[in-house]
Scaffold this motif. Structure first.
Motif, mmCIF file in Angstrom:
data_model
loop_
_atom_site.group_PDB
_atom_site.id
_atom_site.type_symbol
_atom_site.label_atom_id
_atom_site.label_comp_id
_atom_site.label_asym_id
_atom_site.label_seq_id
_atom_site.Cartn_x
_atom_site.Cartn_y
_atom_site.Cartn_z
ATOM 1 N N ILE A 230 0.818 -1.220 0.000
ATOM 2 C CA ILE A 230 0.000 0.000 0.000
ATOM 3 C C ILE A 230 0.852 1.271 0.000
ATOM 4 O O ILE A 230 0.382 2.339 -0.371
ATOM 5 N N HIS A 231 2.107 1.156 0.357
ATOM 6 C CA HIS A 231 3.008 2.310 0.382
ATOM 7 C C HIS A 231 3.574 2.642 -0.997
ATOM 8 O O HIS A 231 4.306 3.611 -1.159
ATOM 9 N N ARG A 232 3.236 1.875 -1.999
ATOM 10 C CA ARG A 232 3.718 2.084 -3.374
ATOM 11 C C ARG A 232 2.639 2.756 -4.223
ATOM 12 O O ARG A 232 1.446 2.570 -4.000
ATOM 13 N N TYR A 233 3.098 3.503 -5.226
ATOM 14 C CA TYR A 233 2.156 4.087 -6.171
ATOM 15 C C TYR A 233 1.481 2.969 -6.961
ATOM 16 O O TYR A 233 2.133 2.006 -7.360
ATOM 17 N N PRO A 234 0.193 3.095 -7.226
ATOM 18 C CA PRO A 234 -0.472 2.072 -8.051
ATOM 19 C C PRO A 234 -0.058 2.242 -9.515
ATOM 20 O O PRO A 234 0.524 3.263 -9.894
ATOM 21 N N ASP A 235 -0.378 1.256 -10.310
ATOM 22 C CA ASP A 235 -0.104 1.305 -11.741
ATOM 23 C C ASP A 235 -1.077 2.277 -12.388
ATOM 24 O O ASP A 235 -2.251 1.957 -12.607
ATOM 25 N N ALA A 236 -0.609 3.478 -12.694
ATOM 26 C CA ALA A 236 -1.476 4.525 -13.263
ATOM 27 C C ALA A 236 -2.042 4.125 -14.623
ATOM 28 O O ALA A 236 -3.097 4.621 -15.028
ATOM 29 N N ASP A 237 -1.357 3.230 -15.324
ATOM 30 C CA ASP A 237 -1.838 2.785 -16.638
ATOM 31 C C ASP A 237 -2.751 1.568 -16.541
ATOM 32 O O ASP A 237 -3.258 1.104 -17.558
ATOM 33 N N THR A 238 -2.946 1.049 -15.359
ATOM 34 C CA THR A 238 -3.811 -0.117 -15.102
ATOM 35 C C THR A 238 -3.610 -1.222 -16.137
ATOM 36 O O THR A 238 -4.575 -1.767 -16.675
ATOM 37 N N VAL A 239 -2.353 -1.529 -16.400
ATOM 38 C CA VAL A 239 -1.998 -2.477 -17.453
ATOM 39 C C VAL A 239 -2.679 -3.831 -17.252
ATOM 40 O O VAL A 239 -3.324 -4.354 -18.166
ATOM 41 N N ASP A 240 -2.528 -4.420 -16.059
ATOM 42 C CA ASP A 240 -3.088 -5.752 -15.818
ATOM 43 C C ASP A 240 -4.606 -5.753 -15.859
ATOM 44 O O ASP A 240 -5.226 -6.653 -16.429
ATOM 45 N N LEU A 241 -5.228 -4.731 -15.271
ATOM 46 C CA LEU A 241 -6.694 -4.653 -15.257
ATOM 47 C C LEU A 241 -7.240 -4.494 -16.673
ATOM 48 O O LEU A 241 -8.178 -5.192 -17.073
ATOM 49 N N ARG A 242 -6.639 -3.596 -17.454
ATOM 50 C CA ARG A 242 -7.099 -3.400 -18.834
ATOM 51 C C ARG A 242 -6.930 -4.669 -19.652
ATOM 52 O O ARG A 242 -7.806 -5.031 -20.442
ATOM 53 N N ALA A 243 -5.824 -5.360 -19.449
ATOM 54 C CA ALA A 243 -5.587 -6.601 -20.196
ATOM 55 C C ALA A 243 -6.603 -7.668 -19.805
ATOM 56 O O ALA A 243 -7.146 -8.358 -20.669
ATOM 57 N N ALA A 244 -6.882 -7.794 -18.519
ATOM 58 C CA ALA A 244 -7.838 -8.813 -18.062
ATOM 59 C C ALA A 244 -9.233 -8.545 -18.616
ATOM 60 O O ALA A 244 -9.899 -9.459 -19.125
ATOM 61 N N ILE A 245 -9.683 -7.306 -18.548
ATOM 62 C CA ILE A 245 -11.015 -6.964 -19.061
ATOM 63 C C ILE A 245 -11.041 -7.081 -20.584
ATOM 64 O O ILE A 245 -11.960 -7.650 -21.161
ATOM 65 N N GLY A 246 -10.018 -6.541 -21.238
ATOM 66 C CA GLY A 246 -9.960 -6.583 -22.696
ATOM 67 C C GLY A 246 -9.915 -7.996 -23.245
ATOM 68 O O GLY A 246 -10.564 -8.301 -24.250
ATOM 69 N N ASN A 247 -9.155 -8.859 -22.595
ATOM 70 C CA ASN A 247 -9.075 -10.244 -23.054
ATOM 71 C C ASN A 247 -10.390 -10.982 -22.870
ATOM 72 O O ASN A 247 -10.773 -11.794 -23.702
ATOM 73 N N LYS A 248 -11.082 -10.706 -21.781
ATOM 74 C CA LYS A 248 -12.350 -11.381 -21.523
ATOM 75 C C LYS A 248 -13.435 -10.925 -22.498
ATOM 76 O O LYS A 248 -14.204 -11.725 -23.003
#
Length: 188
Positions: free
Chosen positions: A57-75
């Protein structure tokens, strides 16, 4: 344009929180169905996913949401734009498509953020009243289109009425929007 925009800005007024309603009305149990709140609470799967990331939680999140976009896009087999809620998406759409003097059409009453985005860019909001039963009047929406119309927002289900645009009405709107615009511009 900056002063024009600032003169038309109004702060967002969110719905009352449950604790405030309880206090005002002197009741204990309140089920809030507004503000996109889920009266059932978070999904156990969401809680598990959140807990698995707590050590980072102390790290910046992935601003490009690479994994989330890939998971939704692939599905679902389409490209995905992830935003921090509808407000950010509406602001991005406004910044992308609107300029001073443009118009947006919004059935009314509806979600206030559409107006905020238009005001941000110096565009004019054209309100099209909902019918008495809170349904959309596609003919009235089409009649409101002018040469300055850049966006038409259809909130379905509508906030705050909960009504939705019927599939056949959406098809009618989409099939005729070009004709409505061409008629206003004097084109064949």
């Amino acid at each position: 344009m900056g002063f024009y925009v600032l003169a038309h800005m109004k702060p967002y007024s969110p719905g009352k929180p449950i604790w405030e309603v309880q206090r005002e009305l002197g009741i204990e149990k309140v089920t809030k169905l507004a503000s996109n709140e889920n009266p059932l609470g978070p999904s156990p799967l969401a809680l598990t996913a959140i807990q698995s990331y707590l050590s980072d939680i102390h790290r910046y999140p992935d601003a490009d949401t690479v994994d989330l976009r890939a998971a939704i896009g692939n599905k679902w087999q389409f490209k995905v734009l992830v935003t921090n809620g509808a407000d950010e998406l509406i602001t991005l759409i406004s910044e992308t498509f609107l300029e001073l003097g443009d118009e947006i059409i919004v059935p009314s009453p509806t979600f206030s953020e559409y107006k905020f985005g238009a005001n941000l860019m110096g565009a004019r909001v054209v309100h099209v009243p909902l019918c008495k039963d809170y349904s959309y009047d596609v003919d009235d929406i089409l009649a409101a289109v002018t040469g300055q119309t850049k966006l038409i927002y259809i909130c379905s289900p509508n906030n705050p009425t909960g009504t939705y645009m019927k599939k056949q009405d959406l098809h009618q709107l989409m099939d005729n929007i070009g004709r409505s615009a061409r008629a206003d511009w004097g084109a064949p």
